[in-house]
Design a protein around this motif. Sequence first.
Motif, PDB file in Angstrom:
ATOM      1  N   GLN A 115     -37.591 -14.993 -84.913  1.00  0.00           N
ATOM      2  CA  GLN A 115     -38.625 -14.161 -85.526  1.00  0.00           C
ATOM      3  C   GLN A 115     -39.362 -14.915 -86.629  1.00  0.00           C
ATOM      4  O   GLN A 115     -40.603 -14.928 -86.679  1.00  0.00           O
ATOM      5  N   ALA A 116     -38.620 -15.550 -87.511  1.00  0.00           N
ATOM      6  CA  ALA A 116     -39.226 -16.236 -88.658  1.00  0.00           C
ATOM      7  C   ALA A 116     -40.099 -17.405 -88.210  1.00  0.00           C
ATOM      8  O   ALA A 116     -41.231 -17.581 -88.697  1.00  0.00           O
ATOM      9  N   VAL A 117     -39.612 -18.200 -87.260  1.00  0.00           N
ATOM     10  CA  VAL A 117     -40.379 -19.356 -86.790  1.00  0.00           C
ATOM     11  C   VAL A 117     -41.680 -18.902 -86.125  1.00  0.00           C
ATOM     12  O   VAL A 117     -42.761 -19.460 -86.379  1.00  0.00           O
ATOM     13  N   THR A 155     -47.670 -18.434 -86.317  1.00  0.00           N
ATOM     14  CA  THR A 155     -48.865 -17.647 -85.994  1.00  0.00           C
ATOM     15  C   THR A 155     -49.543 -17.071 -87.236  1.00  0.00           C
ATOM     16  O   THR A 155     -50.497 -16.299 -87.110  1.00  0.00           O
ATOM     17  N   ARG A 156     -49.088 -17.474 -88.417  1.00  0.00           N
ATOM     18  CA  ARG A 156     -49.568 -16.849 -89.655  1.00  0.00           C
ATOM     19  C   ARG A 156     -51.087 -16.915 -89.792  1.00  0.00           C
ATOM     20  O   ARG A 156     -51.735 -15.935 -90.192  1.00  0.00           O
ATOM     21  N   ILE A 216     -40.614  -9.647 -80.902  1.00  0.00           N
ATOM     22  CA  ILE A 216     -40.169  -9.830 -79.525  1.00  0.00           C
ATOM     23  C   ILE A 216     -39.561 -11.214 -79.314  1.00  0.00           C
ATOM     24  O   ILE A 216     -38.679 -11.395 -78.460  1.00  0.00           O
ATOM     25  N   ALA A 217     -39.996 -12.210 -80.095  1.00  0.00           N
ATOM     26  CA  ALA A 217     -39.393 -13.542 -79.989  1.00  0.00           C
ATOM     27  C   ALA A 217     -37.886 -13.480 -80.231  1.00  0.00           C
ATOM     28  O   ALA A 217     -37.111 -14.201 -79.586  1.00  0.00           O
ATOM     29  N   THR A 247     -34.717  -3.823 -91.719  1.00  0.00           N
ATOM     30  CA  THR A 247     -34.224  -3.966 -93.085  1.00  0.00           C
ATOM     31  C   THR A 247     -34.355  -5.403 -93.578  1.00  0.00           C
ATOM     32  O   THR A 247     -34.859  -5.653 -94.679  1.00  0.00           O
ATOM     33  N   VAL A 248     -33.927  -6.364 -92.761  1.00  0.00           N
ATOM     34  CA  VAL A 248     -33.881  -7.762 -93.181  1.00  0.00           C
ATOM     35  C   VAL A 248     -35.266  -8.405 -93.179  1.00  0.00           C
ATOM     36  O   VAL A 248     -35.620  -9.159 -94.095  1.00  0.00           O
ATOM     37  N   MET A 249     -36.080  -8.097 -92.150  1.00  0.00           N
ATOM     38  CA  MET A 249     -37.358  -8.781 -91.965  1.00  0.00           C
ATOM     39  C   MET A 249     -38.551  -8.013 -92.529  1.00  0.00           C
ATOM     40  O   MET A 249     -39.685  -8.485 -92.458  1.00  0.00           O
ATOM     41  N   ARG A 250     -38.310  -6.865 -93.096  1.00  0.00           N
ATOM     42  CA  ARG A 250     -39.393  -5.992 -93.549  1.00  0.00           C
ATOM     43  C   ARG A 250     -40.299  -6.677 -94.554  1.00  0.00           C
ATOM     44  O   ARG A 250     -41.541  -6.597 -94.469  1.00  0.00           O
ATOM     45  N   ARG A 251     -39.718  -7.391 -95.511  1.00  0.00           N
ATOM     46  CA  ARG A 251     -40.538  -8.020 -96.556  1.00  0.00           C
ATOM     47  C   ARG A 251     -41.456  -9.084 -95.984  1.00  0.00           C
ATOM     48  O   ARG A 251     -42.616  -9.218 -96.378  1.00  0.00           O
ATOM     49  N   LEU A 252     -40.947  -9.862 -95.016  1.00  0.00           N
ATOM     50  CA  LEU A 252     -41.773 -10.905 -94.393  1.00  0.00           C
ATOM     51  C   LEU A 252     -42.952 -10.286 -93.654  1.00  0.00           C
ATOM     52  O   LEU A 252     -44.100 -10.719 -93.834  1.00  0.00           O
ATOM     53  N   TYR A 253     -42.691  -9.271 -92.856  1.00  0.00           N
ATOM     54  CA  TYR A 253     -43.774  -8.679 -92.057  1.00  0.00           C
ATOM     55  C   TYR A 253     -44.741  -7.881 -92.927  1.00  0.00           C
ATOM     56  O   TYR A 253     -45.946  -7.851 -92.646  1.00  0.00           O
ATOM     57  N   ARG A 254     -44.255  -7.230 -93.933  1.00  0.00           N
ATOM     58  CA  ARG A 254     -45.132  -6.444 -94.796  1.00  0.00           C
ATOM     59  C   ARG A 254     -46.015  -7.320 -95.670  1.00  0.00           C
ATOM     60  O   ARG A 254     -47.025  -6.879 -96.197  1.00  0.00           O
ATOM     61  N   ALA A 255     -45.632  -8.604 -95.834  1.00  0.00           N
ATOM     62  CA  ALA A 255     -46.449  -9.504 -96.646  1.00  0.00           C
ATOM     63  C   ALA A 255     -47.804  -9.768 -95.999  1.00  0.00           C
ATOM     64  O   ALA A 255     -48.754 -10.187 -96.653  1.00  0.00           O
ATOM     65  N   GLY A 256     -47.878  -9.514 -94.669  1.00  0.00           N
ATOM     66  CA  GLY A 256     -49.151  -9.665 -93.970  1.00  0.00           C
ATOM     67  C   GLY A 256     -49.483 -11.105 -93.727  1.00  0.00           C
ATOM     68  O   GLY A 256     -50.583 -11.456 -93.409  1.00  0.00           O
TER      69      GLY A 256
END
Length: 306
Positions: free
Chosen positions: A238-240, A245-246, A260-261, A297-306
Amino acid sequence: MNPLHWAARNGPLVLVAGLVGGLLLPGLAEPMRPMLPPLVVLLLFVTVLRMEPSSILGSMGDWRLVFGTVLGFQFAIPLAVLAVGFLFGWNAEPVLLALLIMTAAPSIAGSPNLCLMMGYPAEHAMRLLVAGTAVLPLTVFPIFWLMPEIGDFHTVLQAVLKLFVTIFATTFAAIALRRTVLKSPSQGILMNLEGLGTITLAVFVVGLMPSVSSTMLDQPGTALFWIAFACCANFGAQAVTYVLTRNRLSPAKRTAMALIAGNRNIAIFFVALPPEVTAPLMVFIGAYQIPMYLTPTVMRRLYRAG
């Protein structure tokens, strides 16, 4: 207080509760198993029902991106994993087999629901789910041809076709209902649907966790290894994907792709794998649910950062 509204507002907490329940109450798994297929159908139905029908199809540009993503996820990456296995002689290792099965699988049915929990539209995740399942017979064929010892391709094909028909029929039924009965649903109805989807996801995991619970009691070191491996593979993918794609995609699309990754429907292959292959991997399929359900819970901050 409406419990469905509460579940919609507290999706990550509800998923964690389901995960804990699955770990602590393994006795519920057996009576839950017959309910798993209907729960998948219910989850898809309420998720699609919440979407605007015209936005599900998208444009031709959207579908070019969708099929490019699916081919990368389900074809190129598994072949790269196979190449590494052949190069170093690791093809028989359970870790490599687990990674191969994960990367070759399509999206989980709950990926659109996870997007909603992140605050983004679910349409792109829905397209990736449908396209990934549709092309799976083609993308998985080279994997089974190069490694015939991992299972029977025809059995996988039957399972894939059954899943695709289920997804197509459920999506069609939800769109038909949305175009007729629910043309202009209120915000309250949309929250009810989101909450019902969240609760369905939380209940679903209870039937998938007994292998982890039993292994944790008998072989805690083995269980912890597979949990750590599943978390690294899922969260890492997910992180990679999100970082790569940022600057190329909108936040909604890159969130769907990243989710989905890491979150794949690996269970679809277990109908075809022989017992000697599945035995060391059954703990993995249970352990894989942990990062899946902890993603909001874990990835929320990364995705919400936009």
